[in-house]
Design a protein around this motif. Sequence first.
Motif, PDB file in Angstrom:
ATOM      1  N   ILE A  65       0.838  -1.201   0.000  1.00 33.55           N
ATOM      2  CA  ILE A  65       0.000   0.000   0.000  1.00 33.55           C
ATOM      3  C   ILE A  65       0.870   1.246   0.000  1.00 33.55           C
ATOM      4  CG2 ILE A  65      -1.641   1.354   1.372  1.00 33.55           C
ATOM      5  CD1 ILE A  65      -2.879  -1.370   2.219  1.00 33.55           C
ATOM      6  N   GLY A  66       1.924   1.229   0.810  1.00 33.39           N
ATOM      7  CA  GLY A  66       2.835   2.376   0.851  1.00 33.39           C
ATOM      8  C   GLY A  66       3.499   2.634  -0.485  1.00 33.39           C
ATOM      9  N   ASN A  68       2.307   1.835  -3.426  1.00 31.73           N
ATOM     10  CA  ASN A  68       1.340   2.089  -4.496  1.00 31.73           C
ATOM     11  C   ASN A  68       0.178   2.964  -4.048  1.00 31.73           C
ATOM     12  OD1 ASN A  68       2.474   0.286  -6.629  1.00 31.73           O
ATOM     13  ND2 ASN A  68       2.205  -1.200  -4.985  1.00 31.73           N
ATOM     14  N   GLY A  69       0.385   3.727  -2.994  1.00 35.82           N
ATOM     15  CA  GLY A  69      -0.687   4.525  -2.409  1.00 35.82           C
ATOM     16  C   GLY A  69      -1.375   5.468  -3.373  1.00 35.82           C
ATOM     17  N   ARG A  70      -0.586   6.161  -4.181  1.00 32.02           N
ATOM     18  CA  ARG A  70      -1.179   7.126  -5.123  1.00 32.02           C
ATOM     19  C   ARG A  70      -2.076   6.432  -6.133  1.00 32.02           C
ATOM     20  NH1 ARG A  70       4.036   9.702  -4.509  1.00 32.02           N
ATOM     21  NH2 ARG A  70       3.712  11.719  -3.507  1.00 32.02           N
ATOM     22  N   ILE A  72      -3.560   3.500  -5.782  1.00 32.23           N
ATOM     23  CA  ILE A  72      -4.733   2.963  -5.088  1.00 32.23           C
ATOM     24  C   ILE A  72      -5.750   4.069  -4.852  1.00 32.23           C
ATOM     25  CG2 ILE A  72      -5.533   1.955  -2.903  1.00 32.23           C
ATOM     26  CD1 ILE A  72      -2.783   0.470  -2.824  1.00 32.23           C
ATOM     27  N   LYS A  73      -5.283   5.228  -4.387  1.00 30.85           N
ATOM     28  CA  LYS A  73      -6.189   6.355  -4.130  1.00 30.85           C
ATOM     29  C   LYS A  73      -6.871   6.806  -5.422  1.00 30.85           C
ATOM     30  CE  LYS A  73      -6.490  10.850  -2.010  1.00 30.85           C
ATOM     31  NZ  LYS A  73      -6.059  12.181  -2.301  1.00 30.85           N
TER      32      LYS A  73
END
Length: 92
Positions: A65-66, A68-70, A72-73
């Motif tokens: 998640i860290g 690929n956070g952008r 995912i958001k």
Amino acid sequence: MQKAPEFASWFESVLRSLWDEKCDTIGIVARSGNMVYTHYFRCDLAEDKAVLAYHILKDALIDEIGANGREIKAAWENLENQPPQEGDQDDC
């Protein structure tokens, strides 16, 4: 250990923290190429290994998640902006 001082320093730190915390079960997972090695100390129950595996999986998910956070958001926002499709489930 003398040939890998970075590893030796890290491993000493890990062992010290395990000793300080008075851990009663320990699991070690290591990879070398395509081989994965597991070693356990007092993980006598399947539950012990399952708890350790859960925490490894949780760490991996947080890392993913860290990283690929952008993306995912952006995907989540794109999904929220789409009109409901036939067959979509309501959030009940």
